[in-house]
Write a protein that holds these residues in place. Structure first.
Motif, mmCIF file in Angstrom:
data_model
loop_
_atom_site.group_PDB
_atom_site.id
_atom_site.type_symbol
_atom_site.label_atom_id
_atom_site.label_comp_id
_atom_site.label_asym_id
_atom_site.label_seq_id
_atom_site.Cartn_x
_atom_site.Cartn_y
_atom_site.Cartn_z
ATOM 1 N N MET B 21 19.257 -19.513 5.741
ATOM 2 C CA MET B 21 20.042 -20.298 4.787
ATOM 3 C C MET B 21 21.151 -21.044 5.521
ATOM 4 N N LEU B 105 13.856 -26.398 5.440
ATOM 5 C CA LEU B 105 14.114 -25.064 5.964
ATOM 6 C C LEU B 105 14.275 -24.018 4.872
ATOM 7 N N GLU B 106 14.793 -24.461 3.738
ATOM 8 C CA GLU B 106 15.055 -23.490 2.668
ATOM 9 C C GLU B 106 13.788 -22.822 2.170
ATOM 10 N N CYS B 109 13.558 -19.607 3.822
ATOM 11 C CA CYS B 109 14.692 -18.789 3.384
ATOM 12 C C CYS B 109 14.385 -18.169 2.029
ATOM 13 N N ILE B 110 13.868 -18.994 1.095
ATOM 14 C CA ILE B 110 13.594 -18.484 -0.251
ATOM 15 C C ILE B 110 12.426 -17.512 -0.220
ATOM 16 N N PHE B 113 13.888 -14.289 0.716
ATOM 17 C CA PHE B 113 14.617 -13.699 -0.406
ATOM 18 C C PHE B 113 13.645 -13.061 -1.396
ATOM 19 N N LEU B 139 12.571 -15.506 -9.487
ATOM 20 C CA LEU B 139 13.334 -16.746 -9.326
ATOM 21 C C LEU B 139 12.935 -17.435 -8.031
ATOM 22 N N SER B 140 12.798 -16.657 -6.952
ATOM 23 C CA SER B 140 12.385 -17.265 -5.684
ATOM 24 C C SER B 140 10.993 -17.855 -5.803
ATOM 25 N N ILE B 143 10.903 -21.188 -7.561
ATOM 26 C CA ILE B 143 11.347 -22.290 -6.710
ATOM 27 C C ILE B 143 10.244 -22.678 -5.735
#
Lengths: 169, 469
Positions: B21, B105-106, B109-110, B113, B139-140, B143
């Motif tokens: 992140m 990149l996220e 990261c997600i 998570f 939620l991840s 997304i």
């Protein structure tokens, strides 16, 4: 006695607000009826002597979050022409009610099975900031900590889904 | 010390997610580097989990966390599967995003998570913790499903999934509230004492457990709540679909098994309900799968069928000596073959996943024999042909169902497997007995291909492991 009457008033108001949220066509009217639900829920919390939750409900939900929602709706400036035409939405509504009614009758049966009891005022200090804080940080530390992960995910996710993107070059 | 070590994989993944992140704020770091970083963290966490092992059931940090997290052999196996799925998803994403350019990149990261939430979910022994972990995971995943903003199907998928997932979350909270009303606690251990004491609040507990089941069945895509899964799987990109189909299912079934196993009375009271849900899930999923022409939709529907098999394993667990070995084994077997297919789709799908239907894969064996062979192995494993992992998994479920006195379910499982051969063989026939119309060029990186090969090895390794043992 008055507590019982207040309970009925708040419950009816909250259900009315929720059904208004579903039934109104314009998002603004929907948001307004959501506020009614939020405030009457706060009243219900107050009846349960949950002082802190009552205040949080008013400040955070009925206050901050709702004003954000209203702000966004106003920002989008939705007119009646912009709304999609929903043909047969009442048929869907009736179908949904038929689908949900067995669950509702089941829940009513469950609630009826509860032994009746008199409402009493619980001990002094219950539901206050100090008491809730003690319980939160002693017994419920783990859920409290992992909520921070949840918030982090939603933060990053909001940036990813709505923000400007730096794509793979 | 044991507490810390059992918690270590979660900490590694969490640290990796936060590191990524922060890294995503830097201009210079490329997406490939992020995928290698996440592979590294997933691999490290996997080996940490493997080395730590796990003894008997032990409450983690019992004083600080109040017994809300419990690690056992079952949670360790579930954790291993989740971390492995994360690793291979990072591998196939690396290739996938060479061709499909919407990654930042996220993404990684997600994904990490999401793995955090899943690991917590497997260990949670308390309903509110389980709910928050479930929401972190969901939620991840929402997304990740909607990551490609330019794609209309993906947007439709995220909207459907978000709304229906919120519905399931509401049911879970309502169930938790009712259980709290009945048992005055949300901890699994204390709920079990409340159930066995047979107090006057049984109806409340019954309703609460029912609503929690509804939420978990929704997440597991079981019969009355399976309709969303097909559109969502189709809308998500191939690596994400693979991650959803495997890691998410593992986490949900882990918490489902933990919840069911909390007391023998709870389990035996719901056997008839679960019996019918599993039968309907198996055959409903088969009916849906037979009619599909898109590969991803077929795999989604076959995921429903596999949920049905796992529900049979849940019917057959013994709550008094809960080990969850049949469930863990089947989840591992299903995870490797599904991940394998999605890894193959990640590099064979082409730009914008242009190859998506059965017809698009006609003659694959003529042009790319190794890829076709790998896909065949995965499909045969899912169908349950020996000596693959899928066969052993089904074998364990059948034996545990028979020893639990559920012979009817075991027979139905075999019948359903026979049905499922129809759509698995259809793809194999398309690949082998047609002339190639496509050149099946893959411009991505070779990583996904290597990952596919590794997963083929895993299919046989997991299948032969019990025999060697």
């Amino acid at each position: 006695m008055s507590a019982e009457w207040l309970f009925y008033v708040f419950s009816v108001l909250s259900v009315l607000g929720a059904s208004g949220l579903v039934l109104f066509r314009h998002p603004m009217s929907g948001a307004m009826s959501l506020i009614v639900t939020m405030i009457s829920l706060a009243g219900l919390y107050a009846l349960l002597s949950a002082k802190l939750i009552f205040v949080l409900q008013l400040i955070v939900y009925a206050g901050a979050i709702m004003s954000l929602i209203l702000f966004i709706i106003m920002f989008l400036n939705i007119q009646t022409i912009d709304l999609p035409e929903e043909k047969g939405r009442f048929y869907y509504l009736v179908g949904g009610i038929i689908l949900i009614s067995p669950i509702a009758s089941f829940l009513i049966k469950v609630v009826k099975s509860l032994p009746g009891s008199e409402a009493t005022i619980v001990g002094s200090g219950f539901g206050g900031v100090k008491e809730v804080g003690l319980v939160l940080f002693q017994d419920w530390l783990l859920p409290f900590e992992i909520v921070s992960l949840l918030l982090l995910v939603s933060l990053v996710g909001a940036v990813v889904l709505a923000g400007k993107r730096r794509l793979n070059k | 010390m044991h507490d810390f070590l059992s918690f270590l994989p979660f900490l590694i993944i969490g640290a990796g997610a936060i590191l990524l992140m922060l890294l995503s704020a830097f201009e210079k770091i490329q997406v490939e580097i992020a995928s290698f970083v996440s592979m590294g963290f997933f691999g490290a966490a996997f080996f940490a989990q493997l080395l730590v092992g796990c003894g008997p059931e032990a409450s983690l940090f019992a004083k600080v966390f109040n017994g809300m997290l419990v690690s056992s052999n079952f949670t360790m196996v579930a954790g291993l599967i989740i971390l492995g799925c994360g690793f291979f998803t990072a591998v196939s994403s690396h290739s996938y995003f060479k061709v499909n350019l919407f990654c930042t990149l996220e993404f990684y990261c997600i994904m990490m998570f999401a793995a955090c939430g899943m690991l917590l979910l497997t260990m949670a022994q308390e309903l509110i913790t389980a709910f928050i972990a479930l929401e972190i995971m969901s939620l991840s995943i929402y997304i990740l499903v909607g990551y490609d903003r330019a794609n209309v199907t993906a947007t439709e998928a995220i909207l459907k999934y978000l709304i229906l997932g919120a519905f399931a979350g509401a049911f879970f909270t309502m169930g938790t509230a009712l259980i709290y009303g009945g048992a005055a606690t949300t901890k699994f251990v204390e709920i079990s004492t409340a159930i066995s004491s047979g107090s006057a609040s049984q109806p409340l507990l019954l309703a609460g457990v029912f609503f929690v089941f509804v939420a978990l069945l929704f997440k597991a895509a079981a019969f009355p709540f399976h309709a969303w899964v097909i559109d969502v799987y189709e809308g998500a990109s191939a690596p994400v679909t693979g991650f959803m189909a495997t890691a998410l299912k593992t986490a949900v079934f882990a918490v489902f098994a933990n919840f069911l196993a909390l007391s023998g009375e709870l389990h035996s009271g719901w056997i008839t309900f679960l019996f019918w849900v599993s039968v309907l899930t198996m055959f409903g999923g088969n009916l849906v799968a037979i009619g599909q022409s898109s590969l991803k939709r077929m795999l989604a529907a076959s995921g429903i069928v596999h949920s049905g098999y796992l529900l049979i394993a849940l019917v057959a667990i013994s709550a008094d000596h809960f080990t969850g070995s049949a469930i863990g084994y089947y989840l591992a077997a299903y995870a490797v073959s599904t991940l394998g297919i999605f890894a193959a789709l990640s590099y064979l799908g082409g730009e914008g996943e242009k190859r998506a239907t059965f017809d698009d894969f006609k003659g694959l064996a003529k042009v790319r024999p190794y890829s076709a062979a790998a896909i065949t192995v995965f499909l045969l494993s899912m169908a349950g042909i020996p000596p693959t992992a899928g066969f052993m998994g089904k074998f364990y479920i059948i034996t545990s169902a028979i020893s639990a006195g559920q012979t009817a379910l075991a027979v139905l499982l075999v019948v359903s497997s026979a049905f499922s051969m129809w759509y698995y063989l259809r793809l194999i026939i398309n690949m082998y007995f047609h002339e190639a119309e496509d050149s099946f060029e893959s411009i991505g990186s070779p990583l996904a291909g290597a990952g596919t090969l590794a997963l083929v090895v895993c299919v046989f390794a997991i299948g032969l492991y019990p025999i060697v043992l």
